[in-house]
Enzyme design. Structure first.
Site, PDB file in Angstrom:
ATOM      1  N   TYR A   1       0.830  -1.209   0.000  1.00  0.00           N
ATOM      2  CA  TYR A   1       0.000   0.000   0.000  1.00  0.00           C
ATOM      3  C   TYR A   1       0.869   1.265   0.000  1.00  0.00           C
ATOM      4  CZ  TYR A   1      -4.325  -2.527   0.079  1.00  0.00           C
ATOM      5  OH  TYR A   1      -5.372  -3.335  -0.311  1.00  0.00           O
TER       6      TYR A   1
ATOM      7  N   ARG B   1       1.791   1.817  -3.533  1.00  0.00           N
ATOM      8  CA  ARG B   1       0.651   2.317  -4.328  1.00  0.00           C
ATOM      9  C   ARG B   1       0.324   3.763  -3.960  1.00  0.00           C
ATOM     10  NH1 ARG B   1      -3.925  -1.834  -3.689  1.00  0.00           N
ATOM     11  NH2 ARG B   1      -5.002  -0.321  -4.999  1.00  0.00           N
TER      12      ARG B   1
ATOM     13  N   GLN C   1     -15.058   1.649  -8.125  1.00  0.00           N
ATOM     14  CA  GLN C   1     -14.395   0.628  -7.313  1.00  0.00           C
ATOM     15  C   GLN C   1     -12.992   1.090  -6.942  1.00  0.00           C
ATOM     16  OE1 GLN C   1     -15.341  -3.532  -9.224  1.00  0.00           O
ATOM     17  NE2 GLN C   1     -15.600  -1.968 -10.780  1.00  0.00           N
ATOM     18  N   ASN C   2     -12.548   2.180  -7.554  1.00  0.00           N
ATOM     19  CA  ASN C   2     -11.164   2.619  -7.356  1.00  0.00           C
ATOM     20  C   ASN C   2     -10.965   3.244  -5.982  1.00  0.00           C
ATOM     21  OD1 ASN C   2     -10.791   1.751  -9.928  1.00  0.00           O
ATOM     22  ND2 ASN C   2     -10.716   3.780 -10.866  1.00  0.00           N
TER      23      ASN C   2
ATOM     24  N   HIS D   1     -15.117   0.488  -2.711  1.00  0.00           N
ATOM     25  CA  HIS D   1     -14.061  -0.300  -2.068  1.00  0.00           C
ATOM     26  C   HIS D   1     -13.150   0.547  -1.181  1.00  0.00           C
ATOM     27  CE1 HIS D   1     -14.688  -3.556  -5.397  1.00  0.00           C
ATOM     28  NE2 HIS D   1     -15.581  -3.634  -4.432  1.00  0.00           N
TER      29      HIS D   1
ATOM     30  N   CYS E   1      -3.950   1.257  16.786  1.00  0.00           N
ATOM     31  CA  CYS E   1      -5.020   2.256  16.821  1.00  0.00           C
ATOM     32  C   CYS E   1      -4.921   3.017  18.158  1.00  0.00           C
ATOM     33  CB  CYS E   1      -6.373   1.545  16.723  1.00  0.00           C
ATOM     34  SG  CYS E   1      -7.798   2.613  17.063  1.00  0.00           S
TER      35      CYS E   1
ATOM     36  N   CYS F   1      -8.127   1.975  20.431  1.00  0.00           N
ATOM     37  CA  CYS F   1      -8.408   0.642  21.001  1.00  0.00           C
ATOM     38  C   CYS F   1      -7.211  -0.313  20.955  1.00  0.00           C
ATOM     39  CB  CYS F   1      -9.612   0.005  20.300  1.00  0.00           C
ATOM     40  SG  CYS F   1      -9.225  -0.690  18.680  1.00  0.00           S
TER      41      CYS F   1
ATOM     42  N   SER G   1     -13.177  -5.113 -15.108  1.00  0.00           N
ATOM     43  CA  SER G   1     -13.366  -6.489 -15.564  1.00  0.00           C
ATOM     44  C   SER G   1     -14.748  -7.000 -15.152  1.00  0.00           C
ATOM     45  CB  SER G   1     -12.270  -7.403 -14.992  1.00  0.00           C
ATOM     46  OG  SER G   1     -12.237  -7.300 -13.580  1.00  0.00           O
TER      47      SER G   1
ATOM     48  N   ALA H   1     -10.331   4.541 -22.037  1.00  0.00           N
ATOM     49  CA  ALA H   1     -11.270   5.491 -21.421  1.00  0.00           C
ATOM     50  C   ALA H   1     -10.874   6.939 -21.695  1.00  0.00           C
ATOM     51  CB  ALA H   1     -11.332   5.233 -19.913  1.00  0.00           C
TER      52      ALA H   1
HETATM   53  C1  BJW Z   1      -9.124  -0.200 -19.579  1.00  0.00           C
HETATM   54  C2  BJW Z   1      -7.990   0.545 -19.748  1.00  0.00           C
HETATM   55  C3  BJW Z   1      -8.128   1.758 -20.286  1.00  0.00           C
HETATM   56  C4  BJW Z   1      -7.353  -1.366 -18.826  1.00  0.00           C
HETATM   57  N1  BJW Z   1      -9.382   2.175 -20.620  1.00  0.00           N
HETATM   58  N2  BJW Z   1     -10.355   0.116 -19.874  1.00  0.00           N
HETATM   59  C5  BJW Z   1     -20.503 -13.860  -5.715  1.00  0.00           C
HETATM   60  C6  BJW Z   1     -19.914 -14.821  -6.549  1.00  0.00           C
HETATM   61  C7  BJW Z   1     -18.549 -15.144  -6.400  1.00  0.00           C
HETATM   62  C8  BJW Z   1     -17.760 -14.529  -5.428  1.00  0.00           C
HETATM   63  C9  BJW Z   1     -18.359 -13.596  -4.623  1.00  0.00           C
HETATM   64  C10 BJW Z   1     -19.702 -13.282  -4.758  1.00  0.00           C
HETATM   65  N3  BJW Z   1     -20.001 -12.332  -3.842  1.00  0.00           N
HETATM   66  C11 BJW Z   1     -18.892 -12.046  -3.142  1.00  0.00           C
HETATM   67  C12 BJW Z   1     -17.868 -12.814  -3.590  1.00  0.00           C
HETATM   68  C13 BJW Z   1     -16.478 -12.805  -3.088  1.00  0.00           C
HETATM   69  C14 BJW Z   1     -15.646 -11.645  -3.583  1.00  0.00           C
HETATM   70  C15 BJW Z   1     -15.592 -11.691  -5.089  1.00  0.00           C
HETATM   71  O1  BJW Z   1     -16.222 -10.898  -5.773  1.00  0.00           O
HETATM   72  N4  BJW Z   1     -14.809 -12.596  -5.649  1.00  0.00           N
HETATM   73  C16 BJW Z   1     -14.702 -12.741  -7.102  1.00  0.00           C
HETATM   74  C17 BJW Z   1     -13.410 -12.116  -7.597  1.00  0.00           C
HETATM   75  C18 BJW Z   1     -14.749 -14.208  -7.423  1.00  0.00           C
HETATM   76  N5  BJW Z   1     -16.146 -10.391  -3.082  1.00  0.00           N
HETATM   77  C19 BJW Z   1     -15.853  -9.952  -1.868  1.00  0.00           C
HETATM   78  O2  BJW Z   1     -15.157 -10.584  -1.108  1.00  0.00           O
HETATM   79  C20 BJW Z   1     -16.445  -8.617  -1.440  1.00  0.00           C
HETATM   80  N6  BJW Z   1     -17.028  -8.733  -0.149  1.00  0.00           N
HETATM   81  C21 BJW Z   1     -18.129  -9.438   0.067  1.00  0.00           C
HETATM   82  O3  BJW Z   1     -18.784  -9.921  -0.829  1.00  0.00           O
HETATM   83  O4  BJW Z   1     -18.448  -9.521   1.394  1.00  0.00           O
HETATM   84  C22 BJW Z   1     -19.569 -10.318   1.782  1.00  0.00           C
HETATM   85  C23 BJW Z   1     -19.732 -10.131   3.268  1.00  0.00           C
HETATM   86  C24 BJW Z   1     -20.973  -9.806   3.767  1.00  0.00           C
HETATM   87  C25 BJW Z   1     -21.133  -9.646   5.129  1.00  0.00           C
HETATM   88  C26 BJW Z   1     -20.051  -9.795   5.990  1.00  0.00           C
HETATM   89  C27 BJW Z   1     -18.806 -10.109   5.489  1.00  0.00           C
HETATM   90  C28 BJW Z   1     -18.642 -10.268   4.098  1.00  0.00           C
HETATM   91  C29 BJW Z   1     -15.380  -7.554  -1.294  1.00  0.00           C
HETATM   92  C30 BJW Z   1     -14.669  -7.257  -2.573  1.00  0.00           C
HETATM   93  C31 BJW Z   1     -13.528  -6.242  -2.301  1.00  0.00           C
HETATM   94  C32 BJW Z   1     -12.643  -6.045  -3.516  1.00  0.00           C
HETATM   95  N7  BJW Z   1     -11.484  -5.366  -3.126  1.00  0.00           N
HETATM   96  C33 BJW Z   1     -10.487  -5.011  -4.133  1.00  0.00           C
HETATM   97  C34 BJW Z   1      -9.246  -4.433  -3.406  1.00  0.00           C
HETATM   98  C35 BJW Z   1      -9.551  -3.048  -2.866  1.00  0.00           C
HETATM   99  C36 BJW Z   1      -8.400  -2.495  -2.119  1.00  0.00           C
HETATM  100  C37 BJW Z   1      -7.207  -2.199  -2.991  1.00  0.00           C
HETATM  101  O5  BJW Z   1      -7.314  -1.521  -4.034  1.00  0.00           O
HETATM  102  O6  BJW Z   1      -6.136  -2.648  -2.627  1.00  0.00           O
HETATM  103  O7  BJW Z   1     -11.035  -4.048  -5.036  1.00  0.00           O
HETATM  104  S1  BJW Z   1     -10.067  -6.371  -5.204  1.00  0.00           S
HETATM  105  C38 BJW Z   1      -9.853  -5.393  -6.654  1.00  0.00           C
HETATM  106  O8  BJW Z   1     -10.836  -5.766  -7.654  1.00  0.00           O
HETATM  107  C39 BJW Z   1     -10.195  -3.963  -6.225  1.00  0.00           C
HETATM  108  C40 BJW Z   1     -10.977  -3.464  -7.404  1.00  0.00           C
HETATM  109  O9  BJW Z   1     -11.776  -2.352  -7.014  1.00  0.00           O
HETATM  110  C41 BJW Z   1     -11.753  -4.672  -7.810  1.00  0.00           C
HETATM  111  C42 BJW Z   1     -12.271  -4.641  -9.208  1.00  0.00           C
HETATM  112  O10 BJW Z   1     -11.228  -4.637 -10.146  1.00  0.00           O
HETATM  113  P1  BJW Z   1     -11.346  -3.739 -11.449  1.00  0.00           P
HETATM  114  O11 BJW Z   1     -11.409  -2.323 -11.080  1.00  0.00           O
HETATM  115  O12 BJW Z   1     -12.426  -4.267 -12.303  1.00  0.00           O
HETATM  116  O13 BJW Z   1      -9.904  -3.968 -12.101  1.00  0.00           O
HETATM  117  P2  BJW Z   1      -9.400  -5.130 -13.093  1.00  0.00           P
HETATM  118  O14 BJW Z   1      -7.925  -5.071 -13.103  1.00  0.00           O
HETATM  119  O15 BJW Z   1     -10.025  -6.420 -12.771  1.00  0.00           O
HETATM  120  O16 BJW Z   1      -9.971  -4.694 -14.520  1.00  0.00           O
HETATM  121  C43 BJW Z   1      -9.478  -3.534 -15.195  1.00  0.00           C
HETATM  122  C44 BJW Z   1     -10.228  -3.437 -16.505  1.00  0.00           C
HETATM  123  O17 BJW Z   1      -9.846  -2.229 -17.146  1.00  0.00           O
HETATM  124  C45 BJW Z   1      -9.929  -4.580 -17.506  1.00  0.00           C
HETATM  125  O18 BJW Z   1     -11.169  -5.090 -17.998  1.00  0.00           O
HETATM  126  C46 BJW Z   1      -9.135  -3.898 -18.623  1.00  0.00           C
HETATM  127  O19 BJW Z   1      -9.406  -4.452 -19.901  1.00  0.00           O
HETATM  128  C47 BJW Z   1      -9.631  -2.483 -18.527  1.00  0.00           C
HETATM  129  N8  BJW Z   1      -8.700  -1.442 -18.963  1.00  0.00           N
HETATM  130  N9  BJW Z   1      -6.886  -0.223 -19.284  1.00  0.00           N
HETATM  131  C48 BJW Z   1     -10.449   1.354 -20.412  1.00  0.00           C
HETATM  132  N10 BJW Z   1      -7.087   2.575 -20.514  1.00  0.00           N
END
Ligand code: BJW
Length: 237
Positions: free
Chosen positions: A66, A69, A93-94, A111, A141, A144, A183, A225
């Site tokens: 982090y 980043r 999501q960013n 997020h 913290c 706490c 994605s 984009a």
């Molecule tokens: C361009 C470009 C250009 C490139 N122009 N385009 C249902 C089914 C299956 C699994 C689950 C489900 N529900 C929940 C889950 C589990 C899980 C999940 O989704 N897993 C899947 C991956 C399988 N989800 C979770 O765990 C979530 N929590 C949850 O559900 O909790 C339930 C709960 C309830 C009650 C109590 C307790 C729990 C939380 C998800 C958190 C995600 N966190 C992250 C990290 C954030 C911190 C950090 O940044 O360090 O978020 S993971 C990461 O992925 C980050 C992003 O925001 C997120 C999405 O990624 P994003 O933005 O789409 O990026 P990429 O790299 O994947 O895609 C980039 C795209 O851009 C590509 O398509 C390129 O082609 C394109 N591109 N250049 C335009 N110039």
């Protein structure tokens, strides 16, 4: 694929445009995406670092990631896509603050954010972080004693209820819903596309390649984009 000029006409008549974005939005600002090429960091998949388990096992490594980043964010500037999105409602999501730095005020961060730290035990304590400052070390913290951590949402953690509520409200009010640079594989965020579509919004996907959002798009524009959005959201006739 759809012609951006023809779609720009449609957007000029829209009453409420909402943009749902992901890491591709900030790619032209030099911030890495999560999946695909360049996903490795020190031979580790970044996705294995964005978990509570990784923080428990290797807190120094996770905070180093982090810190790196945040350093890159401090050096980054908003790109033309961030600027084009200033007038619309943004659900992102960013965890960067480039939309706000471009001038956007209506932004939901699903997020969390890199520019705050919070108590890992969720006692309520949080504090601002200047990404330009030296990286923070593992520390307790002051309220706490639990470890402090970036105020982001890791895998397996729930998104804030108020955040989800605000996002769903925007999705149901949208008549045009842009899906930019994601994605669309992470839930529950990606399901917002269905919420908007089911509520009657026209779904326009902008991505450099096809994605999990493609089959939900009414229109898909394959392109960067920062190239596509200024033309798409131009107020000019
Ligand atoms: C361009 C470009 C250009 C490139 N122009 N385009 C249902 C089914 C299956 C699994 C689950 C489900 N529900 C929940 C889950 C589990 C899980 C999940 O989704 N897993 C899947 C991956 C399988 N989800 C979770 O765990 C979530 N929590 C949850 O559900 O909790 C339930 C709960 C309830 C009650 C109590 C307790 C729990 C939380 C998800 C958190 C995600 N966190 C992250 C990290 C954030 C911190 C950090 O940044 O360090 O978020 S993971 C990461 O992925 C980050 C992003 O925001 C997120 C999405 O990624 P994003 O933005 O789409 O990026 P990429 O790299 O994947 O895609 C980039 C795209 O851009 C590509 O398509 C390129 O082609 C394109 N591109 N250049 C335009 N110039």
């Amino acid at each position: 694929m759809t012609d951006p000029a023809a779609l720009a006409e449609r957007l000029r008549d829209a009453k409420r445009i909402v943009c749902f974005s992901g890491a591709g939005l900030s790619a032209a600002s030099g911030l890495a995406t999560f999946r695909g090429d360049g996903g490795l960091w020190r031979q580790r998949d970044p996705m294995t670092l964005a978990t509570p388990g990784a923080f428990a096992a290797e807190p120094e490594l996770v905070l180093e990631w982090y810190g790196e980043r945040r350093r890159r964010l401090a050096e980054a500037t908003p790109n033309a896509a961030h600027a084009a999105l200033v007038p619309v409602t943004n659900i992102t999501q960013n965890v960067d603050d480039l939309l706000e730095r471009a001038g956007a005020s209506d932004v939901v961060h699903l997020h969390g954010t890199l520019v705050r730290d919070r108590c890992h035990a969720a006692c309520g304590y949080d504090e601002p972080i200047d990404p330009a400052d030296p990286p923070v070390a593992v520390r307790a913290c002051p309220q706490c004693g639990a470890p402090m951590r970036p105020a982001v949402v890791w895998f397996g953690e729930a998104l804030a209820e108020a955040t989800i509520d605000a996002a769903v409200e925007a999705c149901t009010a949208a008549d045009v819903f842009l899906v930019v640079g994601t994605s669309a594989v992470v839930q529950p965020a990606a399901s917002l596309i269905d919420v908007a579509r089911d509520a009657g919004a026209t779904i326009i996907v902008v991505n450099t390649e096809s994605s999990a959002a493609s089959d939900r798009a009414h229109h898909e524009i394959i392109g960067a984009a920062a190239d596509v959005l200024p033309a798409l959201l131009s107020a000019e006739d």
